[in-house]
Write an enzyme that holds these catalytic residues in place. Structure first.
Site, short mmCIF file in Angstrom:
data_model
loop_
_atom_site.label_atom_id
_atom_site.label_comp_id
_atom_site.label_asym_id
_atom_site.label_seq_id
_atom_site.Cartn_x
_atom_site.Cartn_y
_atom_site.Cartn_z
N LYS A 1 0.84 -1.21 0.00
CA LYS A 1 0.00 0.00 0.00
C LYS A 1 0.86 1.24 0.00
CE LYS A 1 0.65 1.19 4.63
NZ LYS A 1 1.42 2.32 5.11
N ASP B 1 -2.91 -1.61 10.23
CA ASP B 1 -3.05 -1.56 8.77
C ASP B 1 -3.59 -2.85 8.16
OD1 ASP B 1 -2.10 1.00 8.63
OD2 ASP B 1 -0.07 0.44 8.03
O1 C5P Z 1 -0.78 -1.31 14.88
P1 C5P Z 1 0.67 -1.52 14.58
O2 C5P Z 1 1.25 -2.67 15.33
O3 C5P Z 1 0.98 -1.53 13.14
O4 C5P Z 1 1.37 -0.22 15.14
C1 C5P Z 1 2.74 -0.15 15.42
C2 C5P Z 1 2.97 0.96 16.41
O5 C5P Z 1 2.70 2.23 15.82
C3 C5P Z 1 2.07 0.91 17.63
O6 C5P Z 1 2.63 0.15 18.64
C4 C5P Z 1 1.92 2.35 18.02
O7 C5P Z 1 3.03 2.74 18.78
C5 C5P Z 1 2.01 3.09 16.71
N1 C5P Z 1 0.70 3.44 16.14
C6 C5P Z 1 -0.03 4.47 16.72
N2 C5P Z 1 -1.25 4.82 16.19
C7 C5P Z 1 -1.73 4.17 15.10
C8 C5P Z 1 -0.99 3.12 14.50
C9 C5P Z 1 0.22 2.81 15.05
O8 C5P Z 1 0.39 5.07 17.71
N3 C5P Z 1 -2.90 4.55 14.60
#
Ligand code: C5P
Length: 312
Positions: A30, A156
């Site tokens: 993406k 995502d």
């Molecule tokens: O959800 P994911 O594991 O991909 O996110 C990785 C990190 O990015 C999370 O641990 C968080 O610190 C940050 N994040 C965030 N807000 C989001 C997506 C991700 O703070 N909407």
């Protein structure tokens, strides 16, 4: 769990192919054409608004039965974990546990999407695993139900469960609405430096910069409120291109900012970082135009360069 009607037919999903003894799933990358951070939530995540575009750069996932009851990852990539640190592994484990399934699996990942680049490779592999297992194990889960599993795996992942070329993402990024913003497919040059960016670290820096300036500067307000689900024929891509995280990533990794300026100097106007980086992409009018610029960029040993289009 309440079964909701699926907004998309999984059967008609061309990403999923039956193969002898298993299933093969095309796992797209993406780009974020727009990414605004709205605020920080009590759970530590950030509410955001983004426009996702699914692009033709893709990994290939093959899932087959294996003896025993464990999950094995096989991959041609030295860059991704083979054990429970792999999001595809976690996706399969989640379904097995939640649905009480006892079966061994081998998940083969042919990796083309660079890792830690803001291109959603790991998230996409997790979604592909959910889609593939739904088919392989005949689970009959709707897209909505798969989305629930997806949200538990990462912010995502949900986008890739749905079969939408373009979508608006809200909340953590997992609340997805289809969006038909542009009438034509878009073509891109995507340049990726040899640099693995941690998304968590970039969000942490964002908060620190907010505290240091003493105001809410690091956060923004919605700019796409009035965009509508169907977009408009007069909408130009360059009107929406924006990424709030650029400033933060460029500060920690100045080479990503330099890469953006390099792309602009090569004629890629409105180049933009995707996600939390490190990939930077530009818009081109055609594949041919993209290949011409890619050829020049490829002279740099420190870059991986791709030409990709909207994956419809
Ligand atoms: O959800 P994911 O594991 O991909 O996110 C990785 C990190 O990015 C999370 O641990 C968080 O610190 C940050 N994040 C965030 N807000 C989001 C997506 C991700 O703070 N909407």
């Amino acid at each position: 769990m309440i079964k909701k009607k699926s907004p998309v037919s999984l059967k008609a999903d061309k990403r999923i192919q039956k193969i002898p003894g298993g299933v093969q799933v095309l796992s797209y990358a993406k780009l974020n054409l727009y990414l605004e951070i709205l605020d920080k939530r009590p759970d530590g995540y950030h509410n955001l608004e983004t426009i996702f575009e699914r692009v033709s750069l893709a990994d290939e996932i093959v899932i087959k039965r294996a003896p025993g009851n464990s999950i094995r990852i096989e991959t041609d990539s030295p860059d991704i974990p083979k054990g429970s640190g792999n999001l595809a592994h976690q996706a399969a484990e989640l379904l097995k546990k939640d649905l009480g399934i006892s079966a061994g699996l081998v998940i083969k990942i042919k990796k083309r999407i660079p890792v830690g680049a803001g291109l959603g490779g790991g998230s996409s592999n997790a979604a592909s695993t959910l889609l593939g297992l739904n088919y392989f194990w005949n689970l009959g889960l709707s897209a909505e139900e798969l989305k629930e599993y997806a949200s538990r795996l990462g912010s995502d992942v949900a986008f890739f469960v749905y079969n939408y070329p373009l979508a608006i993402g809200r909340a953590r990024g997992e609340r997805i609405e289809p969006w038909s913003g542009f009438k034509k497919k878009l073509w891109h040059v995507i340049a990726v430096p040899k640099l693995n960016v941690s998304t968590a670290l970039i969000y942490r820096d964002l908060d620190v910069s907010r505290e240091q300036t003493g105001n809410k500067k690091a956060f923004g307000s919605s700019r796409i409120k009035n965009l509508g689900t169907n977009g408009s024929s007069s909408l130009r891509v360059k009107d929406i291109l924006f990424n709030r995280l650029e400033e933060v990533t460029f500060k920690r990794y100045p080479q990503v900012g330099r890469l953006k300026r390099n792309l602009e100097a090569r004629g890629l106007k409105n180049a933009l970082m995707s996600g939390s980086g490190s990939a930077v992409f530009g818009m081109v009018g055609s594949r041919k135009g993209g290949l011409r610029i890619a050829k020049i960029l490829k002279r740099s040993k420190n870059l991986k360069v791709f030409v990709a289009e909207t994956a419809v």
